[in-house]
Design an enzyme around this catalytic site. Structure first.
Site, mmCIF file in Angstrom:
data_model
loop_
_atom_site.group_PDB
_atom_site.id
_atom_site.type_symbol
_atom_site.label_atom_id
_atom_site.label_comp_id
_atom_site.label_asym_id
_atom_site.label_seq_id
_atom_site.Cartn_x
_atom_site.Cartn_y
_atom_site.Cartn_z
ATOM 1 N N GLU A 70 -0.100 -0.658 6.101
ATOM 2 C CA GLU A 70 0.846 -0.316 6.572
ATOM 3 C C GLU A 70 0.798 1.131 6.928
ATOM 4 O OE1 GLU A 70 4.642 1.012 8.122
ATOM 5 O OE2 GLU A 70 3.728 1.631 6.204
ATOM 6 N N ASP A 99 0.949 -1.077 -0.058
ATOM 7 C CA ASP A 99 -0.006 -0.147 -0.124
ATOM 8 C C ASP A 99 0.906 1.461 -0.022
ATOM 9 O OD1 ASP A 99 0.687 -0.884 2.668
ATOM 10 O OD2 ASP A 99 -0.700 0.620 3.463
HETATM 11 C C1 LIG Z 1 9.021 3.713 7.596
HETATM 12 C C2 LIG Z 1 7.679 3.180 6.784
HETATM 13 N N1 LIG Z 1 8.169 3.295 5.443
HETATM 14 C C3 LIG Z 1 6.529 4.216 7.194
HETATM 15 O O1 LIG Z 1 6.454 5.062 6.583
HETATM 16 N N2 LIG Z 1 5.865 4.098 8.059
HETATM 17 C C4 LIG Z 1 4.634 5.011 8.486
HETATM 18 C C5 LIG Z 1 3.655 4.179 9.298
HETATM 19 C C6 LIG Z 1 2.861 4.915 10.317
HETATM 20 C C7 LIG Z 1 3.187 5.616 11.489
HETATM 21 N N3 LIG Z 1 2.081 6.003 11.872
HETATM 22 C C8 LIG Z 1 1.196 5.655 11.080
HETATM 23 N N4 LIG Z 1 1.577 5.038 9.892
HETATM 24 C C9 LIG Z 1 5.252 6.038 9.049
HETATM 25 O O2 LIG Z 1 6.289 6.058 9.877
HETATM 26 O O3 LIG Z 1 4.765 7.163 9.065
HETATM 27 ZN ZN LIG Z 2 6.689 1.884 4.162
HETATM 28 ZN ZN LIG Z 3 5.355 4.929 4.451
#
Ligand SMILES: C[C@H](N)C(=O)N[C@@H](Cc1c[nH]cn1)C(=O)O
Ligand SMILES: [Zn+2]
Ligand SMILES: [Zn+2]
Length: 490
Positions: free
Chosen positions: A170, A107
């Protein structure tokens, strides 16, 4: 590529990867074309279509694929939305080989050309060696690099048993995943030896890195409501408590201009910095100017490398993301919105506790009550992911480091990450297996930003690094087992 100490098998693999560059880029183009944005409800169908594509890709590899249905979830407005399935895949079952489980997500964050993209975000476009497109680095590129590395091995000889966990939520907080991991802990994960996540980026634009820690994230909604409808600011402006004015005061109470979070007690349980850590931070190569250039901003809150790294990795931060319900279109609309929802998140670090953070955010209730506003306030935390920290002495790190040295000709940086991969901590807590974050993207890839990209170099050399890692972890695993068997015999 430094191949002085490469085996014949490695050379054969690396040649195969070089020879298939255009196929690998074609795959990425096909995946990027799917608008698998998990944040916007009306694009959920696309996420589900993306999961089918990913499952087909694994099946074509010869993997057994189980697309696990996770049911649905409810949006704040009460609407029920299906969750995309989580793919559990499996390839190879040789008891002599280690079993490596790879996690990735397909996603993406929202993207619109009008946001300021140079190219259409869903058409992978190569410019000067960079492959631009939403998801190119976060996370479709790295997922495909891993799959293509596996394919290369399958064409030759499997030295590792592979498992795959691919999700489609994610970017929306990995909804439903934790429960599935718990249910599968004694089944799917029972024979897994190592877990690899490749969902972050290096600290530098050029130097490879391995990641041993990441921050958690607690996401909050602050809703302020007056009556049931928007009002004319000429007719009602000056005589009512406006929800957006209340909300702005609430948001303003969260963080001061130096970046210091103003919620009482929030720093209380942050793990103390050891002298060893401080030295480690001093020795890390980090180009502040390069980082500033990547961000496009003129000035950071802190002026030294150590302070910047500490505030990204070791201390919590609070970011304000947006206001739902506020007029945001171009032009002027003289309206008083009746209901507004502020969105902010707190990136937390060891040893902060999510439930304590949630309680501390009740500070907003105090600020609100001092305003004597008759409006309705509702604060909620719809999402909470915990921080993660790994042991760099684990064989996983040794194997990954050797693979990087082989392909990139230099040792990686050992870094932490300020962002969050919710599954890292879930894997660690539930399965108790060793986990590594093994990025192949560079610091200037622009995750979540306009013009996200992965360079052709990183995509292809990253595929080689994963392939080299399979050989290294298989060697190391066998060696560890032989040594422990000898110890038992003696
Ligand atoms: C590091 C990863 N690619 C990512 O972008 N994770 C998101 C996940 C997230 C955290 N809170 C809501 N979604 C992020 O770190 O923002
Ligand atoms: Zn990611
Ligand atoms: Zn991300």
């Amino acid at each position: 590529m430094s191949s002085s100490s490469s085996s014949e098998l490695e050379l054969e693999i690396f040649q195969y990867i070089d020879g298939h560059q255009s196929d690998f880029i074609k795959d990425l183009k096909e995946w990027v074309a799917v608008q698998s944005d998990s944040v916007q409800p009306d694009l959920r169908k696309e996420v589900i279509r993306m999961m089918v594509l990913a499952a087909d890709r694994l099946a074509a590899l010869g993997a057994t694929v189980n697309s696990v249905n996770l049911g649905s979830h409810q949006l704040p407005n009460g609407q029920d939305l299906p969750l995309p399935p989580v793919i559990l895949g499996e390839l190879g079952k040789d008891p002599q080989n280690p079993t490596v489980c790879f996690y990735g997500h397909v996603d993406v964050q929202p993207a619109k050309k009008e946001d300021g993209w140079k190219t259409d975000p869903y058409t992978l476009t190569e410019i000067n060696g960079n492959l631009y497109g939403r998801g190119a680095t976060d996370n479709k590129g790295p997922v495909l690099a891993w799959i293509n590395a596996v394919e290369t091995f399958r064409a030759l000889k499997l030295v590792v048993n592979f498992k795959f966990v691919i999700e489609g939520m994610e970017e929306a907080g990995s909804l439903g995943l934790e429960k599935l991991l718990e249910e599968e802990n004694q089944c799917f994960f029972s024979d897994v030896d190592y877990i690899v996540i490749s969902d972050n980026v290096w600290l530098s634009n050029k130097k490879p890195a391995l990641t041993y820690g990441s921050r958690g994230n607690a996401c909050f909604l602050v809703e302020v409501e007056c009556g049931g409808k928007d009002l004319h600011s000429g007719t009602f402006g000056g005589i009512i408590h406006e929800p957006l004015t209340d909300l702005i005061a609430l948001l303003d109470s969260l963080v001061d201009p130096t970046g210091h979070i103003q919620i009482p007690g929030i720093y209380d349980s942050v793990a103390a910095l050891t002298e060893e850590e401080r030295k480690l931070y001093e020795s890390i190569e980090f180009d502040l100017e390069e980082h500033k250039k990547n961000s496009g901003v003129k000035k950071f809150l802190y002026g030294t490398k150590e302070e910047i790294l500490l505030h990204l990795w070791r201390y919590p931060s609070l970011s304000i993301h947006g206001i739902e319900g506020a007029f945001h279109e171009p032009g002027i609309k003289t309206v008083i919105p009746s209901k507004v929802i502020g969105k902010f998140s707190i990136r937390q670090v060891p040893h902060m506790d999510l439930s304590v953070v949630k309680r501390q955010v009740r500070h907003l209730e105090g600020v609100f009550s001092r305003r004597n506003s008759p409006n309705k306030l509702k604060v909620s935390m719809p999402l909470g992911a915990k921080p993660w920290l790994a042991d760099v002495n684990d064989p996983l790190y040794k194997a990954a480091r050797r693979a990087i040295k082989k392909v990139f000709g230099e040792d990686p940086d050992f870094i932490r990450d300020g962002s969050t991969v919710p599954v890292a901590r879930m894997f660690q807590t539930i399965t108790q297996k060793s986990v590594i974050m093994f990025p192949i993207g560079a610091a200037d890839d622009g995750e979540h930003s306009q013009n996200e990209k992965i360079s052709r170099h990183n995509y292809i050399e990253g595929t080689k690094v994963f392939a080299a890692f399979f050989l290294e972890i298989s060697k190391l695993h066998r060696h560890l087992h032989e040594t422990s068997n000898m110890e038992i015999k003696n």
